[in-house]
Design an enzyme around this catalytic site. Structure first.
Site, PDB file in Angstrom:
ATOM      1  N   LYS A   1       7.284  -8.183   7.286  1.00  0.00           N
ATOM      2  CA  LYS A   1       8.212  -8.281   6.159  1.00  0.00           C
ATOM      3  C   LYS A   1       9.626  -8.008   6.692  1.00  0.00           C
ATOM      4  O   LYS A   1       9.757  -7.136   7.545  1.00  0.00           O
ATOM      5  CB  LYS A   1       7.876  -7.233   5.081  1.00  0.00           C
ATOM      6  CG  LYS A   1       6.483  -7.373   4.488  1.00  0.00           C
ATOM      7  CD  LYS A   1       6.151  -6.134   3.635  1.00  0.00           C
ATOM      8  CE  LYS A   1       4.694  -6.159   3.192  1.00  0.00           C
ATOM      9  NZ  LYS A   1       4.268  -4.938   2.478  1.00  0.00           N
TER      10      LYS A   1
ATOM     11  N   LEU B   1       0.813  -1.223   0.000  1.00  0.00           N
ATOM     12  CA  LEU B   1       0.000   0.000   0.000  1.00  0.00           C
ATOM     13  C   LEU B   1       0.851   1.281   0.000  1.00  0.00           C
ATOM     14  O   LEU B   1       0.907   2.012  -0.991  1.00  0.00           O
ATOM     15  CB  LEU B   1      -0.923  -0.002   1.228  1.00  0.00           C
ATOM     16  CG  LEU B   1      -1.796   1.232   1.405  1.00  0.00           C
ATOM     17  CD1 LEU B   1      -2.870   1.303   0.328  1.00  0.00           C
ATOM     18  CD2 LEU B   1      -2.453   1.227   2.789  1.00  0.00           C
ATOM     19  N   ASP B   2       1.542   1.497   1.141  1.00  0.00           N
ATOM     20  CA  ASP B   2       2.299   2.753   1.311  1.00  0.00           C
ATOM     21  C   ASP B   2       3.461   2.832   0.319  1.00  0.00           C
ATOM     22  O   ASP B   2       4.328   1.962   0.308  1.00  0.00           O
ATOM     23  CB  ASP B   2       2.874   2.827   2.735  1.00  0.00           C
ATOM     24  CG  ASP B   2       1.783   2.874   3.801  1.00  0.00           C
ATOM     25  OD1 ASP B   2       0.867   3.688   3.664  1.00  0.00           O
ATOM     26  OD2 ASP B   2       1.864   2.091   4.768  1.00  0.00           O
TER      27      ASP B   2
ATOM     28  N   ALA C   1       1.912  -3.913   5.590  1.00  0.00           N
ATOM     29  CA  ALA C   1       2.292  -3.991   7.012  1.00  0.00           C
ATOM     30  C   ALA C   1       1.479  -3.019   7.857  1.00  0.00           C
ATOM     31  O   ALA C   1       1.512  -3.069   9.086  1.00  0.00           O
ATOM     32  CB  ALA C   1       3.776  -3.664   7.159  1.00  0.00           C
TER      33      ALA C   1
ATOM     34  N   GLU D   1       6.011  -3.886  -4.855  1.00  0.00           N
ATOM     35  CA  GLU D   1       6.588  -3.418  -3.593  1.00  0.00           C
ATOM     36  C   GLU D   1       7.531  -2.243  -3.795  1.00  0.00           C
ATOM     37  O   GLU D   1       8.257  -2.210  -4.787  1.00  0.00           O
ATOM     38  CB  GLU D   1       7.410  -4.553  -2.962  1.00  0.00           C
ATOM     39  CG  GLU D   1       6.756  -5.257  -1.819  1.00  0.00           C
ATOM     40  CD  GLU D   1       6.537  -4.407  -0.578  1.00  0.00           C
ATOM     41  OE1 GLU D   1       7.085  -3.296  -0.489  1.00  0.00           O
ATOM     42  OE2 GLU D   1       5.804  -4.857   0.308  1.00  0.00           O
ATOM     43  N   ASP D   2       7.555  -1.319  -2.838  1.00  0.00           N
ATOM     44  CA  ASP D   2       8.532  -0.224  -2.907  1.00  0.00           C
ATOM     45  C   ASP D   2       9.631  -0.378  -1.860  1.00  0.00           C
ATOM     46  O   ASP D   2      10.494   0.480  -1.753  1.00  0.00           O
ATOM     47  CB  ASP D   2       7.848   1.134  -2.705  1.00  0.00           C
ATOM     48  CG  ASP D   2       7.368   1.323  -1.281  1.00  0.00           C
ATOM     49  OD1 ASP D   2       6.850   0.342  -0.692  1.00  0.00           O
ATOM     50  OD2 ASP D   2       7.523   2.426  -0.731  1.00  0.00           O
TER      51      ASP D   2
END
Ligand code: BG6
Ligand code: MG
Length: 221
Positions: free
Chosen positions: A145, A10-11, A115, A169-170
Site C-alpha cells: 500500500k 487488520l492492524d 500488509a 482502513e486506518d
C-alpha cells in the site's frame, strides 16, 4: 439484499495491534539513535515492514548494509511477536464484532487485506478467522500500500469487481490504495489524518448498521 465485498485492514482496524508495531519500531529507532514520534508513525501505518525500516532510517539520515537491515527487521519482528503472543479476542477493537456479525448474517463477502506477514496467527488468536471468505496479507503481495494490489487481489479471490468493494482502513497509505483501486474507502481514525477517505469514523462504534445496510444496497455499478 444485494451482495458486496467488505475488505478489512487488520492492524488498527480489527485489532489494537498498531500500538505494538509503534512500540517495537520506537525501541529500535531509539537504539539506532533516531527520534521516532507518534506523528512519524502515521507514515508507517499500512506500510510493509521493509519499507517502514527504510522510512525510519531516512528520518535519521542513516545508511545501512542489507545485512544490518535484516538484523534490525528481525529484531523488530521478534519484539512485536512477544507483544502479540499474549493476545486474545480482547484486542478486537470496539464495534468490530457487531459489523462482522451483521455482514455474515447478510451473506456479504468478508475479506482481509493487510500488509502484515503476521496476519493469520493474529486472526487465530483473536478467534475470528472463520468470518473471512478470503485473506490477502503481506505474504501474498509484491507491491505494498498505497499500491492497490492487496485490495485488487482480495476482490479477485471472491470473484468480485473493484467497484463492488468497500474498504475499512486506518492508514493514509491504505485509504490511497482503496481509492486507487476504485473501491469505496472508509477511514477508521482521525479526520485530519484520513481526509482522503470517502467516509471517516472515529471507530466502529460510530458506524450505524443502517449505514452498512445502505452500502450493501447502494448501486455502485
Ligand atoms: C501493517 C501495519 O498492517 O502491517 C504496519 O500497519 C506494519 O505498521 C505492516 O509494518 C507489516 O506488518 P508485519 O506484521 O508483517 O511486520
Ligand atoms: Mg492498519
Amino acid at each position: 439484499m444485494s451482495k458486496k465485498t467488505f475488505i478489512f485492514d487488520l492492524d488498527g482496524v480489527i485489532v489494537d495491534t498498531a500500538k505494538y508495531h509503534f512500540l517495537a519500531w520506537q525501541r529500535l529507532a531509539a537504539q539506532i539513535g533516531i527520534e521516532f514520534t507518534p506523528e512519524h508513525n502515521e507514515q508507517l501505518k499500512g506500510v510493509s515492514r521493509v519499507r517502514s525500516l527504510d522510512l525510519i532510517l531516512a528520518l535519521g539520515n542513516i545508511e545501512a548494509t542489507q545485512t544490518q537491515k535484516n538484523e534490525w527487521l528481525l529484531q523488530k519482528n521478534t519484539e512485536y511477536l512477544t507483544y502479540i503472543e499474549e493476545m486474545d479476542e480482547s484486542e478486537i477493537l470496539p464495534g468490530v464484532m457487531q459489523v462482522l456479525e451483521y455482514l455474515k448474517q447478510h451473506k456479504q463477502n468478508i475479506v482481509l487485506g493487510s500488509a502484515s506477514k503476521n496476519a493469520k496467527p493474529i486472526l487465530e488468536k483473536a478467534k475470528i478467522m472463520h468470518y473471512f471468505d478470503a485473506i490477502v496479507d503481506g505474504n501474498d503481495v509484491s507491491n505494498a500500500k498505497p499500491d492497490p494490489e492487496v485490495f485488487l487481489q482480495g476482490a479477485k479471490k471472491v470473484n468480485d469487481i473493484a467497484e463492488n468493494c468497500i474498504v475499512f482502513e486506518d492508514s493514509v497509505a491504505g485509504i490511497q490504495a482503496a481509492n486507487l483501486a476504485n473501491m469505496i474507502s472508509i477511514g477508521i481514525g482521525e479526520t485530519n489524518v484520513l481526509h482522503e477517505a470517502d467516509y471517516i469514523f472515529n471507530d466502529f462504534t460510530f458506524i450505524d448498521l443502517s449505514f452498512i445496510e445502505n452500502l450493501i444496497n447502494e448501486k455502485c455499478v
